[in-house]
Every structure is written in C-alpha cells, then in structure tokens.
Design a protein around this motif. Structure first.
Motif: not given
Length: 263
Positions: A252-259
C-alpha cells in the motif's frame, strides 16, 4: 569499488522498479516470495541475495556496508532499473538505509522494517551469541531465535508439535555462510548516513520486537527528513509470522508513492 559486482538475485515482473533486501539468515525468496508474487503484475521486482545467501558467495573479508550498498544498486541496474522503490527487513533495512544515503537519486521511496541506526552493546552481545550458537549447535540457535524473533501472538498459539516443527525448519536453514551477516550486524553505525536520505520513507516497527526493539525504529524515523512511523503488532519475524499484514502495509505504501510520483 569502481565496478561493483552485482549480487545473485531474483527478478520478476515488469514496470517501475521495486528492490527488496532480506534479513540476516534469510534469502530473497524466503523473505520476500509472497510480496514478489503480489507485486510482479505492476513492478519489476529485484530481490538480491546478500553475501552468504542464495548463490552470492561469502565475502572473504568483513562485509563493508558502503560497498554492499553499491552492489545493491549494481544489481538493480542489471535488471534495467535506474530508479526504484526500496524495501528492507532487519539488516536488509540497514543496507537499504545505506543505499538511500549513498544513492539518493536512485531511490523513489523507502520502507524500513526492524531497522536501526547504530548497534548498541546489548544488540552486539546478542549477535555474538547468535554466532557462537551457530558455530556450536544450530539447533540451539534455532530455539533461541524462535523465542526472541517471533511475537507473543504466534508463540502463544503453538502446541508442542508445532514448536518442534518450527525448530526443525529454522535449524535446516541455519548455515555458517551467514556468519558474515551476523558480524556486520554487530557494527552498524549509520549516524552519518541517515541525514542524507532524501526519499519519502516509511519506518515500520513491530510492537513486540525483542531483537531490534521499537525504540530503534523511532530513532531511525526521527533522523530521516521525510519519515513516517508506523508500529504494528508482532515480533521481529513479522514477514514470517504475519506475512499478510506485513506485505499489505508495504504494498500500500509503495503503490501510494508510485501514484504520487505520476501525479
């Protein structure tokens, strides 16, 4: 090291880069297999094996943390990654911290679980015990690790047969090839490095971690410019005792930062 030697590694998927660094005594697959499977549909996932793990040879000299950080970046570049999200567990978090400090342009975001800034005498004493037990009786080390690395929720739920099964599993993977990783654990000092980290960072602590207690993660988060701190239930061995919780927080953290990076 002018031309750092890439580490043996697992690579899977396609998309933005995600590099995963395992903890002491684990390897790329045992530490990260479920997360690799969960993220390979949207990331190029690279999971290096540290010296003494997988097919990466044992370092003949004590492991140099800065050189190892450079080798992680070289490994990512063999997979075509110039920038990547970076995740580390335990000594993998130590290595990831060094990577982010030495190669800030390469790191999109950083997740550190059970990391620490500096080894104190208490941890050095413990890591020395690990090494002594590994040299003399790996089965005893397995029992000690189970009682300290796993959280009370898991330990309270096991019966006699399950303790025996867990001990046999730990014993089977303990090998003197990891002594170099344990020796590195005894002399970590990142006090000069943490202030150079520019990437947004999640410092993740396990509330019942008896190996690297949460005060170390709080110190780590306080030293990094853009760090969020999150404490969750469980022990040091959270990737193994509660992988669903552990990997969902990371993804969830990585996906949020990627977005956010695309926005």
């Amino acid at each position: 090291m002018a031309n750092p030697e890439p580490l043996d590694h697992v690579v899977a998927g396609a998309g933005p880069g995600l590099v995963l660094i395992h903890g002491t005594g684990a390897d790329a697959t045992s530490n990260w297999g479920a997360l690799i499977d969960a993220t390979r549909d949207r990331y190029t996932v690279v999971a290096p094996n540290l010296p003494g793990a997988g097919a990466t040879p044992v370092d003949p000299a004590p492991i140099d943390l800065d050189s190892l950080a450079d080798r992680v970046v070289a490994t990512a570049r063999t997979a075509g990654l110039e920038r990547f999200h970076l995740v580390g567990h335990s000594v993998g978090a130590v290595v990831a911290t060094a990577v982010a400090a030495r190669h800030p342009a390469a790191v999109t975001s950083l997740v550190l679980h059970a990391g620490w800034v500096r080894t104190t005498p208490r941890e050095a004493f413990m890591f020395d015990l690990w090494a002594r037990l590994l040299r003399t009786d790996p089965a005893l080390l397995a029992r000690q690790l189970i009682l300290t690395a796993m959280g009370p929720g898991l330990l309270g739920a096991l019966d006699d047969a399950q303790f025996a099964e867990l001990a046999a599993g730990f014993t089977a993977v303990l090998d003197e090839r990891i002594l170099g990783q344990m020796e590195l654990d005894t002399r970590v000092d990142l006090r000069d490095a943490v202030g150079r980290i520019a990437a947004p960072t999640l410092v993740l602590a396990s509330a019942d971690d008896q190996v690297i207690p949460p005060h170390h993660q709080r110190e780590l988060a306080a030293a990094i410019q853009q760090a969020d701190y999150l404490q969750v239930p469980g022990g040091h061995g959270l990737p193994f005792e509660d992988p669903a919780r552990f990997f969902s927080v990371i993804a969830e953290y990585v996906d949020r930062r990627q977005a956010q990076g695309r926005g």
